[in-house]
Motif scaffolding. Structure first.
Motif: not given
Length: 238
Positions: A169-195
């Motif tokens: 009912e909460s709408g939160v799948d914690w494993q999927a949330l983590e995957s989405s977070w990691l993908a989003a953060v990775t995209g920003v870091v790579e665009r910023a020429t960081l590692t």
């Protein structure tokens, strides 16, 4: 542990940390921006903590071990790049979490639906600064990388399921949330020429006990400062 207490403590503690930038931000525009983000978070904290009890008592009269915030949000500001790294990690998490809560049928759906727009601004603010600092100068690039590296070990705790937010009912799948977070953060870091940091984000040695009331050394000093006035003048009113 109440989900309202955990989410409320996250917002309260990070609001205080951002408020510490008042008078110290690198430019006036950032002074205003960080103060506005801090006020947004404080507003969220007030609503969430009021679901648990008296918001003032919860903020100012609890002992350190009674707080249930993530260890990430209690970390000292450091330099501006470290603050931005903390903001990137947390605001992406909070934005994705609130989107899911808003789409669910749980008790936090209404609150999340109202807060998700301001949290989206927090996320955009952090992402733009990561890009600006990472792909900036010979000085800003290593500072931004250092901030990401230093705070990386605190990120695993964000995806430990919170009691009350672990039902369909909460709408939160914690494993999927983590995957989405990691993908989003990775995209920003790579665009910023960081590692993206390579170290562990979880494990027995790593940070991850804030939800159980175990906090890092800087938190005790922060709480003492935050609670000093209220405890020194009990019952006072403006």
């Amino acid at each position: 542990m109440s989900a309202a207490l955990a989410l409320g403590d996250d917002a309260l503690v990070l609001s205080h940390r951002l408020g510490e930038w008042a008078g110290h931000a690198p430019v006036l525009e950032e002074e205003v921006a960080l103060a506005n983000i801090a006020l947004d978070l404080l507003g969220q904290a007030r609503v969430l903590l009021s679901l648990v009890g008296d918001e003032d008592e919860l903020a100012y009269l609890r002992e350190e071990r009674a707080f249930r915030n993530l260890q990430l949000v209690e970390q000292p500001n450091g330099d501006f790049a470290h603050t931005i790294a903390r903001q990137l990690y947390f605001s992406v998490y909070q934005h994705l979490l609130y989107e899911r809560l808003a789409s669910g049928d749980g008790e936090f759906a209404g609150l999340a639906a109202k807060a998700v727009k301001e949290v989206a601004y927090h996320r955009d603010h952090a992402e733009q600064w990561v890009l600006r600092l990472g792909d900036g100068t010979e000085e800003s690039h290593p500072r931004m990388q250092s901030g990401l590296d230093t705070l990386w070990r605190f990120t695993g705790e964000m995806f430990q399921p919170v009691e009350g937010l672990d039902s369909p009912e909460s709408g939160v799948d914690w494993q999927a949330l983590e995957s989405s977070w990691l993908a989003a953060v990775t995209g920003v870091v790579e665009r910023a020429t960081l590692t993206l940091p390579a170290g562990p984000r979880s494990g027995g040695w790593a940070a991850g006990a804030g939800r159980q009331g175990l906090h890092t050394e800087p938190f005790g000093r922060m709480i003492a400062e935050m609670q000093h006035l209220h405890r020194s003048h009990p019952g006072a009113s403006w």
